[in-house]
Write a protein that holds these residues in place. Sequence first.
Motif, short mmCIF file in Angstrom:
data_model
loop_
_atom_site.label_atom_id
_atom_site.label_comp_id
_atom_site.label_asym_id
_atom_site.label_seq_id
_atom_site.Cartn_x
_atom_site.Cartn_y
_atom_site.Cartn_z
N ARG A 269 -75.62 17.61 -33.36
CA ARG A 269 -74.87 16.54 -34.03
C ARG A 269 -74.48 16.89 -35.46
N ARG B 9 -67.65 12.13 -32.21
CA ARG B 9 -67.83 12.24 -33.65
C ARG B 9 -66.90 11.34 -34.45
N ARG C 293 -65.33 8.09 -36.38
CA ARG C 293 -65.96 7.14 -37.29
C ARG C 293 -66.38 5.89 -36.54
N SER C 294 -67.37 5.19 -37.10
CA SER C 294 -67.92 4.02 -36.42
C SER C 294 -67.35 2.71 -36.93
N ARG D 172 -72.21 9.55 -27.91
CA ARG D 172 -71.77 8.91 -29.16
C ARG D 172 -72.89 8.04 -29.74
N TYR E 227 -75.19 10.41 -31.41
CA TYR E 227 -74.57 10.97 -32.60
C TYR E 227 -74.58 9.97 -33.74
N LEU E 228 -74.22 8.74 -33.48
CA LEU E 228 -74.16 7.73 -34.55
C LEU E 228 -75.53 7.47 -35.15
N ASP F 141 -74.69 8.25 -38.87
CA ASP F 141 -74.19 7.06 -39.56
C ASP F 141 -75.28 6.48 -40.44
N HIS G 154 -73.90 -1.55 -34.16
CA HIS G 154 -72.83 -0.97 -33.35
C HIS G 154 -73.09 -1.32 -31.89
N SER H 34 -68.16 -3.45 -35.19
CA SER H 34 -68.18 -2.00 -35.03
C SER H 34 -68.52 -1.71 -33.56
N THR I 204 -67.66 0.70 -29.82
CA THR I 204 -67.04 1.74 -29.01
C THR I 204 -66.77 1.12 -27.65
#
Length: 727
Positions: A126, A210, A212-213, A234, A237-238, A242, A534, A559, A561
């Motif tokens: 990451r 990758r 942005r959140s 994801r 990764y966040l 983040d 998120h 926020s 996805t």
Amino acid sequence: MPLTTPGTPHDSLFELSGRAAAKATPALLGPDPDRLAEVVARVRSRRSQLHHEIETLRRAPGGLGRGALDRDQSIHRLTRQLGVLERFGPDIVLGRMSFSDGREPVYVGRLGLSDDHDRRLLVDWRAPAAEPFFAATSADPMGLSSRRRYQWVDGRVRDYWDEILDADSATAGAALDDQSSFIASLGSARTPQMRDVLATIAADQDAVIRARSRGALVVEGGPGTGKTVVALHRAAYLLYADPRLDGRAGAVLLVGPHAGYLNYVAGVLPSLGEDGVRAATLAEMVPQGRDAVPEPDRRVAALKSAAAMVGAVDPAVGLYEEAPTGRTVVETPWVDLDLDPEDWAEAFDAPAPSTPHNEARDQIWEALVEILVDKVDPQQAPVELVRRALLDNEELRRLFSRTWPVLDPAQTVADLWSVPAYLRRCAPWLSQAEVAALQRPESRPWTDADLPLLDAARRRIGDPAAAGRRRRREKVMAEQRRYMDDVVDYVLASDDNPDSSLSMLRGEDLRDALMDPDAVEEPDRDPLAGPFAHVIVDEAQELTDAQWQMLMRRCPSLSFTIVGDRAQARSGFEGSWRDRLTGLGFSDVTTRTLRVNYRTPAEVMAEAAPVILAQVPDAVVPSSIRRGGAPLVHGRIEDLDAVLDRWLADHPDGTACVIAAETDGVSGVRGVERPRVQVLSPTTVKGLEFDLVVIVEPLGTEQGRALAVDRYVSMTRTTGQLVILTR
């Protein structure tokens, strides 16, 4: 995963046979055997270190406040690292990057790893330094000359693939092939749980992982494009990258379409070293969701699923929050006090506007008593005695309970569906026919369409028992404080040493520290209530407006996805994803599209694409990169047993699925269950994949778009063979 034993040659980590045997030469292996041997040794020593550090922390005094929290977080962080090392061992290494400028290769792993001298052995996948491993392409090599990926089996490298990214760089030391072996690995046999795919993440997927959140990121893609892979990686990764999510357990919520999906992906995030993600279906967010049934009436489902219907909850509760308009006289032994409408209105304004109805009761009661006490003339009556009399006044309490009653969220929604006049008052836009259609007997079970309203009522009304628990807690703590004060006073009175440290007990902070805040058991906090930093939603194309509101309430920052495919929405929605989301209240919407199908063979997609394009002409049908799938086979339902038996005999590994209609179709083929074979409907198969898919048609009584979507979804679940049987 066992490591190589001491004394074993480190190059035994490579067991290359068959087609891969030609890659076993020292010239091609290069520095890999030495580096992997270093990783093995370091993993072993790091495991021992972590065990020691965790045990030391656990034996240390727990402390209080921030110190205790820091200790617990350190134990959690170290335990998570240990879990990854114990789960993977040497195959923590994903691959290596070789650079065009001749720099030393960089090895990428599931975690970052350094030796005892802080020399970097592995870069966390990451980290920004690892991005080229996934994102570099021949068009943009990002400084790489080549990239190597390992295939691990039972702690040994059984194959590896080199991709030349810079055509101008020398290819010496690279195992050149046309990547056919790598592509073939994408079609390897499936298991009941999602396989580990971190090493095979492609550039288009990595770019989304990758991203942005902030705001809402929509990830649209057809079947097999890796949307679920992107969603899960994801999340990991966040949590790593983040700052808003750093160190916050439960900061990310993953929402799946059904329980089978959550079971299928359950092992992915732990394999990435992350356990700070909450995973749930929408039904699991509401207590009544466990027993909810599908809404049988489409018209009723549409009415309940509208955002406006959720808005009926607030006036439904507000009916019980209207201040009295009459004047009341409250009697006490010393003075009679007037309670007028202005007093009620002032008391009702005491709680903050967002306070749930039931939790506001104590604040309003206390405000009401103080309003009455303020009317007492100290010259005519003892103020404190009047206050106590008001607090003990049963008639006043009964009046207050009638005016601001304790409500039950489920009963409030049930009243909407059983009292037509109540529903008309709270939802005046409904026609008389719609009000009649929504009526249901209270004995009828809750449906999935009821859940957003039940969730909204639960948040608006709050826990009916919250006030009682708060009063019990205050009483116990007050008793503790009185007892502690008596003990401290006795100890101080008995101490005749002027230099004694016992004088510290006079401080309020120390006395408070001696209290036991756990003396009253608190109810477990609902881990799915939020707020979350998120939210990741898979198969999002099916969510209704009311269901979106459930999720938006849990993430005030919006926020998100959002992973889905409009072509796989049974009912569909007008316009683009941006139109859909801005209409719901999102303001910052970005869309990314995945167009490469890594799962479904091209031969199957050639049959599936016309099915959906006939009903959804603008569907984004992805292009398959895998060929060689068995041709589509047609037959009769009578062939089902023979098809399954033959496939199971020919394939010792892998999974199969029989997909039949939602109701009678599934029950009609239940007798075919065998090891490695599931029987599912088009709805419950979403998000899953199998080596063999057998579709039993017809897939129900649906027509038009819904039927096309069911067939398209079902056909594209296979990684190999597709069989269609008719009744």
